[in-house]
Design a protein around this motif. Sequence first.
Motif, PDB file in Angstrom:
ATOM      1  N   LEU A 173      -9.120  -0.228   2.710  1.00 34.63           N
ATOM      2  CA  LEU A 173      -8.115  -0.484   1.689  1.00 34.63           C
ATOM      3  C   LEU A 173      -6.791  -1.290   1.863  1.00 34.63           C
ATOM      4  N   ARG A 174      -6.251  -1.975   2.821  1.00 33.23           N
ATOM      5  CA  ARG A 174      -5.754  -3.385   2.629  1.00 33.23           C
ATOM      6  C   ARG A 174      -6.411  -3.878   1.309  1.00 33.23           C
ATOM      7  N   ALA A 175      -7.949  -4.060   2.151  1.00 35.67           N
ATOM      8  CA  ALA A 175      -8.570  -4.989   0.787  1.00 35.67           C
ATOM      9  C   ALA A 175      -8.754  -4.860  -0.304  1.00 35.67           C
ATOM     10  N   SER A 176      -8.552  -3.287  -0.973  1.00 30.78           N
ATOM     11  CA  SER A 176      -8.832  -3.032  -1.590  1.00 30.78           C
ATOM     12  C   SER A 176      -7.068  -3.373  -2.678  1.00 30.78           C
ATOM     13  N   ASP A 199     -16.109   3.169   4.971  1.00 28.97           N
ATOM     14  CA  ASP A 199     -15.562   4.171   4.837  1.00 28.97           C
ATOM     15  C   ASP A 199     -14.475   3.409   3.687  1.00 28.97           C
ATOM     16  N   PRO A 200     -14.356   3.868   2.576  1.00 35.99           N
ATOM     17  CA  PRO A 200     -13.413   3.479   1.630  1.00 35.99           C
ATOM     18  C   PRO A 200     -11.788   3.531   1.910  1.00 35.99           C
ATOM     19  N   TRP A 201     -12.529   4.727   2.954  1.00 32.32           N
ATOM     20  CA  TRP A 201     -10.569   5.235   3.148  1.00 32.32           C
ATOM     21  C   TRP A 201     -10.091   4.905   4.513  1.00 32.32           C
ATOM     22  N   GLY A 252     -14.110  -2.809  -0.004  1.00 34.71           N
ATOM     23  CA  GLY A 252     -12.383  -2.918  -0.543  1.00 34.71           C
ATOM     24  C   GLY A 252     -12.267  -3.798  -2.000  1.00 34.71           C
ATOM     25  N   VAL A 253     -12.633  -5.291  -1.651  1.00 34.43           N
ATOM     26  CA  VAL A 253     -12.720  -6.156  -2.678  1.00 34.43           C
ATOM     27  C   VAL A 253     -13.587  -5.304  -3.852  1.00 34.43           C
ATOM     28  N   LEU A 302       0.942  -1.022  -0.007  1.00 40.37           N
ATOM     29  CA  LEU A 302       0.413  -0.092   0.223  1.00 40.37           C
ATOM     30  C   LEU A 302       0.643   1.522  -0.275  1.00 40.37           C
ATOM     31  N   VAL A 303       1.774   0.972   0.962  1.00 43.06           N
ATOM     32  CA  VAL A 303       2.502   2.584   0.825  1.00 43.06           C
ATOM     33  C   VAL A 303       3.605   2.439  -0.617  1.00 43.06           C
ATOM     34  N   GLY A 304       3.490   1.357  -1.330  1.00 38.94           N
ATOM     35  CA  GLY A 304       4.149   1.963  -2.888  1.00 38.94           C
ATOM     36  C   GLY A 304       2.989   2.187  -3.725  1.00 38.94           C
ATOM     37  N   GLU A 305       1.936   1.546  -3.863  1.00 33.22           N
ATOM     38  CA  GLU A 305       0.765   2.495  -4.738  1.00 33.22           C
ATOM     39  C   GLU A 305       0.779   3.758  -4.246  1.00 33.22           C
ATOM     40  N   MET A 306       0.924   4.188  -2.882  1.00 30.09           N
ATOM     41  CA  MET A 306       0.429   5.653  -2.578  1.00 30.09           C
ATOM     42  C   MET A 306       1.860   6.476  -2.900  1.00 30.09           C
ATOM     43  N   LEU A 307       3.415   6.327  -3.250  1.00 35.45           N
ATOM     44  CA  LEU A 307       3.915   6.647  -3.535  1.00 35.45           C
ATOM     45  C   LEU A 307       4.293   6.655  -4.926  1.00 35.45           C
ATOM     46  N   GLU A 308       3.247   6.572  -5.919  1.00 36.89           N
ATOM     47  CA  GLU A 308       2.927   6.190  -7.590  1.00 36.89           C
ATOM     48  C   GLU A 308       1.540   7.558  -7.532  1.00 36.89           C
ATOM     49  N   TRP A 309       1.118   7.151  -6.885  1.00 40.00           N
ATOM     50  CA  TRP A 309      -0.347   8.673  -6.979  1.00 40.00           C
ATOM     51  C   TRP A 309       0.041   9.308  -6.622  1.00 40.00           C
ATOM     52  N   PRO A 310      -1.182  10.383  -7.714  1.00 32.10           N
ATOM     53  CA  PRO A 310      -1.226  12.005  -7.436  1.00 32.10           C
ATOM     54  C   PRO A 310      -1.125  12.574  -6.130  1.00 32.10           C
ATOM     55  N   GLY A 311      -2.206  12.381  -5.379  1.00 35.19           N
ATOM     56  CA  GLY A 311      -2.728  12.712  -3.931  1.00 35.19           C
ATOM     57  C   GLY A 311      -1.075  13.348  -2.955  1.00 35.19           C
TER      58      GLY A 311
END
Length: 256
Positions: free
Chosen positions: A153-156, A146-148, A124-125, A32-41
């Motif tokens: 988030l882990r399930a997504s 809440d999806p956040w 999340g799924v 998840l942290v790796g995905e966060m470092l790719e997103w524009p947010g």
Amino acid sequence: MPTRAEIKAWRSLHRGKGRRKTGCFLAEGRRLVGEMLEWPGRTVAVLHADAAEDEPELQALLARAAARGVRTEAVPEAIVRTLADAATPQPVLAIGEVPAYGWADVGDGKVVLLDGVQDPGNVGVLVRTALALGAAAVIGVGETADPWGPKALRASAGASFRGPVFRTDTADAVERLAGRGIPIWVAAADAPPLEASPSGPLALALGSEAHGVSALLLAAAARAVSVPLARGVESLNVASAGAILLDRMRTGRPFG
């Protein structure tokens, strides 16, 4: 080292009240942290257990964070355990700002409405499945989890970072979809099976397994559809039913 006030605020991100107050969410684990470092947010900070500092994969994540100008902090493992929601936490987590997604971000295509889906794992799924199958957005209404939140988030598996995922109230969703000329189809166990793939934009509403979709969505729906089940099987998990319906809508493959 984070301050006590920061740790207290970040710990509150386990709960919806804390996320609403701070406008932030907590993501756990290398993926998840790796995905966060790719997103524009905006990623506010990346925290890691100091005992794991020499781990190559963690070093790579920290280098990516530094390249983006993200704050990184080495903290005692006890702080990671305090902040983490998972029973067996990984040695890295991150705090990000909840993206301000809204109707302006919803493009053409299928929209998935989650109505009263209270289990964060199912939410999340469904986010992961819907976006993987080409949905234009996933929108939570009613009492949907809440999806956040950390479990959703882990399930997504990070899919939430790749598409419009947000919450609104049911009346707003009905009004906005009607204004765009997008029909609502609801999934209901007692409805006729989905027989043909619809053309054009569409909103598929998935409700809780116990109660289905709300009366407001039912009243606004152009059609109700279901997944045909074998004799003796009463129902499917909402995430399974949603995946099957979305796949059939995308491919046009009939049941049978």
